[in-house]
Scaffold this motif. Structure first.
Motif, PDB file in Angstrom:
ATOM      1  N   GLY A  70      49.079  44.132  38.500  1.00 13.79           N
ATOM      2  CA  GLY A  70      49.042  45.482  37.960  1.00 13.79           C
ATOM      3  C   GLY A  70      50.388  45.994  37.509  1.00 13.79           C
ATOM      4  O   GLY A  70      51.386  45.269  37.433  1.00 13.79           O
ATOM      5  N   ALA A  71      50.415  47.304  37.212  1.00 12.81           N
ATOM      6  CA  ALA A  71      51.602  47.939  36.648  1.00 12.81           C
ATOM      7  C   ALA A  71      52.692  48.091  37.704  1.00 12.81           C
ATOM      8  O   ALA A  71      52.420  48.166  38.900  1.00 12.81           O
ATOM      9  CB  ALA A  71      51.229  49.301  36.071  1.00 12.81           C
ATOM     10  N   ILE A 114      53.484  37.239  33.838  1.00 14.14           N
ATOM     11  CA  ILE A 114      53.442  35.776  33.901  1.00 14.14           C
ATOM     12  C   ILE A 114      52.029  35.217  33.788  1.00 14.14           C
ATOM     13  O   ILE A 114      51.866  34.007  33.624  1.00 14.14           O
ATOM     14  CB  ILE A 114      54.118  35.240  35.192  1.00 14.14           C
ATOM     15  CG1 ILE A 114      53.423  35.795  36.442  1.00 14.14           C
ATOM     16  CG2 ILE A 114      55.595  35.558  35.196  1.00 14.14           C
ATOM     17  CD1 ILE A 114      53.924  35.163  37.732  1.00 14.14           C
ATOM     18  N   ALA A 115      51.007  36.078  33.893  1.00 14.01           N
ATOM     19  CA  ALA A 115      49.634  35.566  33.785  1.00 14.01           C
ATOM     20  C   ALA A 115      48.679  36.728  33.535  1.00 14.01           C
ATOM     21  O   ALA A 115      48.908  37.840  34.004  1.00 14.01           O
ATOM     22  CB  ALA A 115      49.226  34.823  35.053  1.00 14.01           C
ATOM     23  N   PRO A 116      47.591  36.476  32.797  1.00 11.92           N
ATOM     24  CA  PRO A 116      46.576  37.511  32.598  1.00 11.92           C
ATOM     25  C   PRO A 116      45.713  37.660  33.837  1.00 11.92           C
ATOM     26  O   PRO A 116      45.759  36.844  34.761  1.00 11.92           O
ATOM     27  CB  PRO A 116      45.768  36.969  31.419  1.00 11.92           C
ATOM     28  CG  PRO A 116      45.900  35.485  31.535  1.00 11.92           C
ATOM     29  CD  PRO A 116      47.276  35.229  32.097  1.00 11.92           C
ATOM     30  N   ASP A 117      44.912  38.705  33.833  1.00 15.06           N
ATOM     31  CA  ASP A 117      43.942  38.898  34.914  1.00 15.06           C
ATOM     32  C   ASP A 117      42.866  39.851  34.410  1.00 15.06           C
ATOM     33  O   ASP A 117      43.057  40.565  33.421  1.00 15.06           O
ATOM     34  CB  ASP A 117      44.611  39.472  36.166  1.00 15.06           C
ATOM     35  CG  ASP A 117      43.670  39.477  37.369  1.00 15.06           C
ATOM     36  OD1 ASP A 117      42.714  38.682  37.363  1.00 15.06           O
ATOM     37  OD2 ASP A 117      43.897  40.269  38.293  1.00 15.06           O
ATOM     38  N   ALA A 118      41.753  39.838  35.050  1.00 17.35           N
ATOM     39  CA  ALA A 118      40.686  40.800  34.799  1.00 17.35           C
ATOM     40  C   ALA A 118      40.101  41.178  36.142  1.00 17.35           C
ATOM     41  O   ALA A 118      39.969  40.330  37.029  1.00 17.35           O
ATOM     42  CB  ALA A 118      39.610  40.193  33.894  1.00 17.35           C
ATOM     43  N   ARG A 119      39.772  42.445  36.306  1.00 18.32           N
ATOM     44  CA  ARG A 119      39.153  42.883  37.560  1.00 18.32           C
ATOM     45  C   ARG A 119      37.645  42.964  37.368  1.00 18.32           C
ATOM     46  O   ARG A 119      37.166  43.381  36.313  1.00 18.32           O
ATOM     47  CB  ARG A 119      39.746  44.211  37.999  1.00 18.32           C
ATOM     48  CG  ARG A 119      41.241  44.091  38.325  1.00 18.32           C
ATOM     49  CD  ARG A 119      41.746  45.311  39.065  1.00 18.32           C
ATOM     50  NE  ARG A 119      41.615  46.517  38.255  1.00 18.32           N
ATOM     51  CZ  ARG A 119      41.667  47.754  38.743  1.00 18.32           C
ATOM     52  NH1 ARG A 119      41.799  47.934  40.052  1.00 18.32           N
ATOM     53  NH2 ARG A 119      41.571  48.799  37.953  1.00 18.32           N
ATOM     54  N   ALA A 138      43.209  46.711  32.713  1.00 18.12           N
ATOM     55  CA  ALA A 138      43.831  45.392  32.857  1.00 18.12           C
ATOM     56  C   ALA A 138      44.830  45.414  34.016  1.00 18.12           C
ATOM     57  O   ALA A 138      45.459  46.436  34.289  1.00 18.12           O
ATOM     58  CB  ALA A 138      44.527  44.994  31.572  1.00 18.12           C
ATOM     59  N   SER A 139      44.945  44.291  34.677  1.00 24.92           N
ATOM     60  CA  SER A 139      45.849  44.204  35.826  1.00 24.92           C
ATOM     61  C   SER A 139      46.554  42.854  35.826  1.00 24.92           C
ATOM     62  O   SER A 139      46.317  42.022  36.704  1.00 24.92           O
ATOM     63  CB  SER A 139      45.067  44.396  37.128  1.00 24.92           C
ATOM     64  OG  SER A 139      45.922  44.402  38.247  1.00 24.92           O
ATOM     65  N   PRO A 140      47.398  42.582  34.814  1.00 24.78           N
ATOM     66  CA  PRO A 140      48.045  41.269  34.736  1.00 24.78           C
ATOM     67  C   PRO A 140      48.987  41.016  35.909  1.00 24.78           C
ATOM     68  O   PRO A 140      49.403  41.946  36.604  1.00 24.78           O
ATOM     69  CB  PRO A 140      48.822  41.349  33.409  1.00 24.78           C
ATOM     70  CG  PRO A 140      49.038  42.799  33.177  1.00 24.78           C
ATOM     71  CD  PRO A 140      47.828  43.487  33.743  1.00 24.78           C
TER      72      PRO A 140
END
Length: 296
Positions: A147-148, A159-164, A261-263
């Motif tokens: 996250g932020a 450094i990497a994508p993510d999805a919740r 989004a929460s990369p």
């Protein structure tokens, strides 16, 4: 300055060895000299660093904070000496990292073992905790966070994508029904976790749902297990639930309502010259995690 550095080396060795006499032997000093250096360091700082008895010693609160800084200083000195004679593509010294318990166990632990094998002169200390720690005060070189970033005094590199994903077991959804809207979540058992636990789920369109449920935990791993046991809905990072969703153990809920989004970020203190061990580790993790996301 030289004496101050030697005093810090003695202090760090005493903590590592567990006793003043053992540290003195390792440093090839007499017990009297080692004791005098430790006492001089405490006198110069104006605080007690160690509580000592005839049988044991323990860091005071001030001593623990000072020890974390000393370890980093000595590691930086070791690396500076190595970098003067070796390529900057080689990581060496002590690298202290912190991240969440589950992400550390499932993803960071194997990657960091691989990274250390690539750099035999590197030592890695991984602190796994679901409590967000102050990396400067804790003496950490690097934090891996979702996250932020709230603290602008730190540097955050994505450094990497993510999805919740909100998900639940098919058995739970068969029993309680499948939510069709945010409002429907009010009637469901929503598993809350974190330190402190989340009180609501917020969606990208600005809507939100207050959580109601009988199960609360400080760790995402326990919340995940409860969801697998059909105890309720849980909001988790895709990094932890993709395999369960593919296998049918969990089912996505409200897939048409995107969550913010929460990369994944690598977070580290501002530094004019970022240590090679930190820079190389961040680059390595970014490459491997991106590969894992694409193939997962």
């Amino acid at each position: 300055m030289a004496d101050s550095l030697t005093d810090m080396i003695v202090f760090a060795r005493v903590v590592a060895a567990g006793s003043l006499s053992a540290a003195a032997r390792e440093l090839n000093l007499s017990l009297t000299v080692a004791s005098r250096r430790l006492a001089r360091l405490e006198a110069r700082l104006g605080v007690r660093l160690l509580n000592r008895t005839t049988r044991s010693l323990a860091l005071t609160e001030e001593g623990a904070m000072f020890h974390a800084r000393v370890v980093r200083i000595l590691a930086d000195i070791d690396e500076a000496e190595l970098e003067a004679t070796r390529s900057k593509s080689i990581a060496a010294g002590l690298l202290r990292i912190t991240s969440t318990v589950n992400f550390s166990r499932l993803h960071l632990a194997p990657l960091l073992a691989e990274f250390q094998a690539m750099h035999p002169g590197l030592r890695i200390s991984l602190h796994a905790s679901d409590t967000v720690v102050d990396i400067v005060e804790g003496g950490f070189d690097l934090a891996i966070r979702f996250g932020a970033l709230a603290d602008s005094s730190l540097i955050a590199q994505r450094i990497a994508p993510d999805a919740r994903i909100i998900c639940a077991s098919p058995a739970y959804l068969d029993r309680r029904g499948r939510p069709q809207s945010v409002e429907d979540l009010i009637t469901h058992d929503c598993i809350s976790f974190g330190d402190p636990p989340a009180g609501e789920w917020a969606f990208a369109d600005g809507s939100s749902a207050r959580l109601s449920g009988a199960l609360v935990t400080n760790t995402g791993e326990v919340a995940h297990e409860w969801a697998l046991q059909s105890a309720g809905l849980v909001l988790k990072s895709a990094w932890f639930v993709r395999d369960d969703i593919k296998a049918g153990r969990l089912e996505t809920v409200l897939p048409h309502l995107p969550l913010p989004a929460s990369p994944i970020h690598a977070v580290y203190p501002h530094s004019r010259h970022l240590a090679a061990r930190v820079r190389l580790c961040v680059d390595f993790l970014a490459e491997r995690l991106e590969e894992a996301w694409q193939t997962g």
